[in-house]
Every structure is written in C-alpha cells, then in structure tokens.
Scaffold this active site. Sequence first.
Site, PDB file in Angstrom:
ATOM      1  CG  MET A  30       3.464  57.640  43.118  1.00 46.07           C
ATOM      2  SD  MET A  30       2.847  57.096  41.529  1.00 46.07           S
ATOM      3  CE  MET A  30       3.915  57.992  40.439  1.00 46.07           C
ATOM      4  CG  HIS A  34      12.811  63.936  44.380  1.00 47.16           C
ATOM      5  ND1 HIS A  34      12.104  65.073  44.726  1.00 47.16           N
ATOM      6  CD2 HIS A  34      12.009  63.247  43.519  1.00 47.16           C
ATOM      7  CE1 HIS A  34      10.945  65.085  44.079  1.00 47.16           C
ATOM      8  NE2 HIS A  34      10.851  63.989  43.347  1.00 47.16           N
ATOM      9  CG  HIS A  37       9.208  62.947  47.126  1.00 47.19           C
ATOM     10  ND1 HIS A  37      10.107  62.263  46.346  1.00 47.19           N
ATOM     11  CD2 HIS A  37       8.018  62.870  46.484  1.00 47.19           C
ATOM     12  CE1 HIS A  37       9.487  61.769  45.284  1.00 47.19           C
ATOM     13  NE2 HIS A  37       8.215  62.127  45.333  1.00 47.19           N
ATOM     14  CE  LYS A 149       8.225  67.887  38.410  1.00 50.82           C
ATOM     15  NZ  LYS A 149       7.441  66.701  38.385  1.00 50.82           N
ATOM     16  CB  SER A 185      10.950  64.733  38.479  1.00 51.88           C
ATOM     17  OG  SER A 185      10.228  63.622  37.999  1.00 51.88           O
TER      18      SER A 185
HETATM   19  P1  AMP Z   1       5.240  61.711  43.333  1.00 47.65           P
HETATM   20  O1  AMP Z   1       6.071  60.782  44.157  1.00 47.65           O
HETATM   21  O2  AMP Z   1       5.891  62.120  42.050  1.00 47.65           O
HETATM   22  O3  AMP Z   1       3.823  61.209  43.144  1.00 47.65           O
HETATM   23  O4  AMP Z   1       5.101  63.059  44.174  1.00 47.65           O
HETATM   24  C1  AMP Z   1       4.610  63.066  45.490  1.00 47.65           C
HETATM   25  C2  AMP Z   1       4.384  64.476  45.924  1.00 47.65           C
HETATM   26  O5  AMP Z   1       5.614  65.213  45.859  1.00 47.65           O
HETATM   27  C3  AMP Z   1       3.386  65.248  45.043  1.00 47.65           C
HETATM   28  O6  AMP Z   1       2.593  66.086  45.856  1.00 47.65           O
HETATM   29  C4  AMP Z   1       4.295  66.052  44.149  1.00 47.65           C
HETATM   30  O7  AMP Z   1       3.691  67.215  43.636  1.00 47.65           O
HETATM   31  C5  AMP Z   1       5.422  66.391  45.109  1.00 47.65           C
HETATM   32  N1  AMP Z   1       6.644  66.735  44.375  1.00 47.65           N
HETATM   33  C6  AMP Z   1       7.230  66.026  43.378  1.00 47.65           C
HETATM   34  N2  AMP Z   1       8.308  66.688  42.902  1.00 47.65           N
HETATM   35  C7  AMP Z   1       8.392  67.846  43.600  1.00 47.65           C
HETATM   36  C8  AMP Z   1       9.284  68.956  43.572  1.00 47.65           C
HETATM   37  N3  AMP Z   1      10.308  69.019  42.720  1.00 47.65           N
HETATM   38  N4  AMP Z   1       9.082  69.959  44.451  1.00 47.65           N
HETATM   39  C9  AMP Z   1       8.039  69.906  45.323  1.00 47.65           C
HETATM   40  N5  AMP Z   1       7.166  68.885  45.403  1.00 47.65           N
HETATM   41  C10 AMP Z   1       7.334  67.873  44.551  1.00 47.65           C
END
Ligand code: AMP
Length: 281
Positions: A30, A34, A37, A149, A185
């Site tokens: 999304m 960071h 990702h 995570k 995050s």
């Molecule tokens: P998001 O943008 O929050 O929807 O996350 C996108 C992807 O990145 C998802 O598969 C999350 O689980 C992964 N992700 C988010 N934060 C972390 C983290 N700190 N370490 C590893 N993967 C992460």
Amino acid sequence: MKIIHNIDDMRKLVREYRDNKKSIGFVPTMGALHKGHMSLVESSKEDNDITVMSIYVNPTQFGPKEDLASYFRPIEQDKEMAQYYNVDVLFLPSDEIMYKTNETAFVTENTLSQILCGAYRPGHFQGVCTIVTKLLHIVSPHHIYLGQKDAQQLRILQKMVSELFFDVKVVPAQTIREDDGLACSSRNGYLHDEERLVAPSIYQSILLAKNAFEKGERRSEVLLSIVRSHLQKFPLVDVQYIEIVSWDNFEKIELIEKTTLLAVACFVGKTRLIDNIIFTP
Ligand code: AMP
C-alpha cells in the site's frame, strides 16, 4: 523501471515476460515504502527474473472509522525508492480501475479471519483477499512475497492460494525492524515523538516472552501475562489484544507443543500497531 497504470498494459507485459520464460515475483504493497517492503523486493529479485511491485491503498480493507483518508501516499518518494531497489515494474492502479461501482463479488476466508485482528476489523480480511485475488489475476506472478509482520494476513492468503488453486507460490518474509526493535510499518509515521519512544515496548514485551519460552516455559497463560505486564508499564500503550494461537489453524492453545503464534495489537495514541513472534518448540 516501467510504471503501469492499467490492467491491459500490465497483462500484455506479463504475457511477454512469460512467453520469454521469465519468472515473475510480485510484491503487493500500500506504499509509504520502508525497508520492510524493500526486503520483500530483495527476496523477489534473488528468486526471479522480473520483480513487479504494486502500490495501491485498497479501500475495501479499511473500516468506516479507520485511517483510509489519512493513509500516507508519498507516491513520488515511493517511485524513487522502487527505482533505487531496481523494481522492474511498478503497478499503480486507481480505485476506478480496481473496483467498479456496486461490486457484489468478494473473496472471503471465513475462519482464520474471524479472530485476532479480524475480531476488531470486520470485513478487513475480505478486503485483503479480494484485492490480492484481483492483483494476482492481473499480474499472474510465479511467486508472491508477503511479510510475517502481518502474520494473520499471511496465513489467510496462504490458505486462499492453496484452497482456491491459485497458480502462485507464497513466499513468507521475516519482519524487518528499526534499530530499537519497532517493526517497520507505514503507520509508524503517524506516531508523535513521545509515542514513538514507547512504541518499541511492544517488541520488548514479545522478547521477554521469547526469553521465557527459550528457558522452557510452554504455558500460554504465563507467556501472555509476561507480555501484558510489560505493556502495562506504558500508559501510552493501550492493548487491544494479546493472543497465543496455533500457527496451523489459529486455535487457542494452553500449552505450546507445535508451531505457535503470539500476536499483539496495541494502540499507541491513535495509531494501531501490530507485532508477533512464532514459537517453534
Ligand atoms: P502494506 O504496505 O502494509 O500492505 O505491506 C505490504 C507487504 O509488506 C505485506 O506483505 C506486509 O506484510 C509486508 N511488510 C510490512 N511491514 C513489514 C516489515 N516490517 N517487515 C517485513 N515485511 C513487512
């Protein structure tokens, strides 16, 4: 780096890659990128010829009182970061492309999604399963990279992929943390200074439970109380849930005898943060 905005262009590109026998790794996000990702991107680049990343803030996984409107969307910065990490294709669809008005077809997992975060975020995992289904149908990757995570999301999507015969392999990736232990995050950016200082207490509490587990403690009750009593020391941290469930089917367990998830969700100020650890006896 190719930047693609619509479904037909994405499909055409994927067809070319597949015709040329290129393997495709997919990292759905999304945005507000960071290093968590980017660790998924690095894994994908190791395993595949082509890495596709999507950035799409999916409205159907946000509840009416959640942070959809205020979710960070630093798109120019994200493009630079994706370019820097050599993402091959960045897929940036709009809401109009991903959802028609009044859609009635959704993808639902109806058991694992009912507890932990699902109990507090009704509809969230249906939104997640639906958008990941749509993205997988557009990107047709060989591998999809998902972070531990979001452990519950990972397990639900693993089940979805397996039970609905998606032709993709799920590759889980370990949680990447800041130097003080806070799990990276996009939502960490909401934390005010004082909140950011106490946020690492979540991981500290998990580490205390981990230490006890490594010394032989197997009773969920005891491990949960270790986490709870550490977090109680921080008035800015408001625990939503702390739970220990089996990794397999998320059933509550009293004694840890197989792979087990300890998951925590807290509000730090107005920001909801989650973290977890997997115990393997
Ligand atoms: P998001 O943008 O929050 O929807 O996350 C996108 C992807 O990145 C998802 O598969 C999350 O689980 C992964 N992700 C988010 N934060 C972390 C983290 N700190 N370490 C590893 N993967 C992460």
